[in-house]
Design a protein around this motif. Structure first.
Motif, PDB file in Angstrom:
ATOM      1  N   LEU A 195       0.825  -1.207   0.000  1.00 46.89           N
ATOM      2  CA  LEU A 195       0.000   0.000   0.000  1.00 46.89           C
ATOM      3  C   LEU A 195       0.857   1.255   0.000  1.00 46.89           C
ATOM      4  CD1 LEU A 195      -2.785  -1.067   2.537  1.00 46.89           C
ATOM      5  CD2 LEU A 195      -3.100  -0.604   0.097  1.00 46.89           C
ATOM      6  N   GLU A 248      -4.002   2.973   4.785  1.00 46.43           N
ATOM      7  CA  GLU A 248      -4.713   1.864   5.424  1.00 46.43           C
ATOM      8  C   GLU A 248      -6.076   2.312   5.939  1.00 46.43           C
ATOM      9  OE1 GLU A 248      -5.330  -2.002   6.929  1.00 46.43           O
ATOM     10  OE2 GLU A 248      -3.818  -1.219   5.544  1.00 46.43           O
ATOM     11  N   ARG A 266      -8.522   2.564   3.021  1.00 46.66           N
ATOM     12  CA  ARG A 266      -8.950   1.237   2.617  1.00 46.66           C
ATOM     13  C   ARG A 266      -9.990   0.682   3.595  1.00 46.66           C
ATOM     14  NH1 ARG A 266      -8.433  -3.685   4.077  1.00 46.66           N
ATOM     15  NH2 ARG A 266      -7.062  -3.113   5.815  1.00 46.66           N
TER      16      ARG A 266
END
Length: 477
Positions: free
Chosen positions: A7, A154, A157
């Motif tokens: 990521l 994160e 997401r």
């Protein structure tokens, strides 16, 4: 762990691709510091100042030696009384002078200039240490901003997955429209935080590039990670080491010695001066003679300013005041060093405790977030519980990385506060100088590597690098 790395890599790759024309440079911390030490303009100014101090010492030494001067005069004469004679008159005189005694002013001038060169050596070492500290902190800031991108990526997401889940439950009729709207707002907020983090990263990279005198659009890819390495020293030892090894403390001491020499030099005005002088003269044809004549003299000249209306006394008092100012500056430097060491040490210890605390907080926040998700999916929890748990998890991760950043930068600040050497060992240099060695030999004695044993040279100034925003191509002014 691999997913997180993917990521963050994707996020940074997106930033990199946004400036296709920019150079991409991979750097670790040691390479960053080395580039800074080679290119920093403050270091170059310090090298130039040392060169100036070196030539000031050469000038002071040569002022004690003999001087040779030559004077020549040619005249044309005229008038009724010179009729019938050559109307040209010329003379040449050579003079050699050697100072025998100047009331110690010449000696003290050499001493003061020598201490000035020693002080310049210390200022150069201080500039090197400051450059290492600044480059290290800029590099760690790049790592911190990169970690923030990871955290917010994160979070985006997670919020996206949660919104997908909320939409599915809304279509099934198990949650209200308000939950969907609230989740959309939370996702937008997370995306905004990610954009801010990406911008902070860009600014951090640009700041580091600028400090390394690289093109402003250079993309630096840091190769290290923020880590925790225990630093097992106590405050008393750190402070004692700093007072002995800080180059600016040594420079302040040399400034005091230089001022003391200035007082002794000013007092030389109360004493006579004695010079040995020899002259050789030759006179050319005069209007009254067709022959040449020459002469020579040799002897000693002495002068003593018995009454100078208090000028010397005023100079002595001015020098004493300068000495008092230098002594106060030296004391202030020592006090400042102690404060710097204490501040950096306490910040280091506080960050160390925060690292342990935030690690526990992350574990708790992750567990709380999982519970909130399960409860919401089972219909016994609220949407607010999920978003609140997600925010706390994000904050806990940021707190952890900030604690790591603070710890590492405090370590760099403490190294600078203690005077951890870059080029020369200050204690060995001062010891060698006190034994009568000149600055070059003292530097050789104290050098950490053979490269630093050589007297630094002034390198050609690098051009200022700007960016043409139309095509992002570096242009040298």
């Amino acid at each position: 762990m691999f997913r997180k790395f993917a990521l963050i890599s994707a996020a940074i790759l997106a930033i990199t691709n946004s400036v296709s024309a920019a150079d991409i440079v991979d750097l670790n911390l040691d390479e960053t510091i080395q580039r800074a030490l080679e290119n920093n303009r403050t270091i170059k100014r310090s090298i130039a100042s040392r060169e100036s101090a070196y030539w000031a010492l050469r000038q002071a030494r040569r002022s004690s030696g003999p001087t040779l001067s030559w004077s020549s005069q040619a005249n044309a004469v005229g008038g009724s009384q010179y009729q019938g004679y050559d109307h040209r008159l010329f003379s040449n005189t050579a003079t050699v002078a050697y100072p025998i005694y100047a009331g110690n002013s010449l000696k003290e001038g050499r001493i003061a200039a020598r201490y000035g060169l020693n002080s310049a050596d210390m200022e150069l070492e201080n500039a090197l240490q400051t450059t290492r500290q600044t480059a290290t902190n800029y590099y760690f800031n790049v790592l911190r901003c990169r970690n923030e991108i990871e955290v917010y990526t994160e979070n985006v997401r997670t919020m996206q997955e949660h919104l997908t889940n909320v939409n599915a439950q809304f279509r099934a009729g198990t949650v209200a429209k308000a939950d969907v709207l609230s989740s959309q707002v939370n996702l937008a907020n997370a995306q905004q935080s990610l954009i801010t983090a990406q911008n902070d990263y860009d600014v951090a990279v640009a700041t580091l590039s600028n400090y390394l005198l690289m093109p402003a659009d250079t993309i630096i890819r840091a190769q290290d990670q923020l880590t925790y390495i225990p630093y097992n020293l106590n405050l008393a030892n750190c402070t004692a080491y700093a007072l002995e090894n800080r180059p600016d403390v040594a420079a302040a001491d040399y400034a005091v010695k230089q001022a003391e020499s200035g007082v002794r030099s000013a007092k030389s005005g109360y004493r006579p001066t004695v010079n040995a002088i020899a002259t050789k003269g030759m006179n050319g044809k005069s209007p009254f003679s067709d022959s040449y004549s020459d002469s020579w003299t040799a002897g000693i000249s002495a002068s003593w300013n018995i009454f100078d209306n208090g000028v010397t006394a005023a100079q002595v008092e001015s020098a004493k005041a300068s000495l008092a100012a230098a002594e106060e500056a030296a004391a202030e430097t020592r006090e400042g060093v102690q404060l710097e060491v204490q501040s950096a040490f306490l910040t280091l210890r506080a960050a160390e405790r925060n690292i342990s605390t935030t690690r526990v907080a992350i574990a708790s926040a992750e567990e709380d977030f999982k519970i909130a998700q399960v409860r919401y999916a089972a219909g016994v929890g609220t949407n607010l519980d999920v978003t609140d748990a997600s925010d706390k998890l994000t904050q806990a991760k940021n707190n952890y990385y900030n604690a790591l950043y603070t710890y590492n930068t405090a370590k760099a600040d403490l190294d600078k506060a203690m005077g951890i050497p870059v080029s020369i060992d200050v204690v060995r240099y001062v010891s060698a100088e006190s034994e009568g060695k000149n600055a070059a030999d003292a530097r050789t004695e104290a050098a950490l590597t053979s490269d630093y044993s050589e007297v630094p040279e002034i390198k050609e100034t690098q051009p200022t690098v700007t960016v043409d925003l139309s095509d992002a191509t570096p242009i040298s002014d």
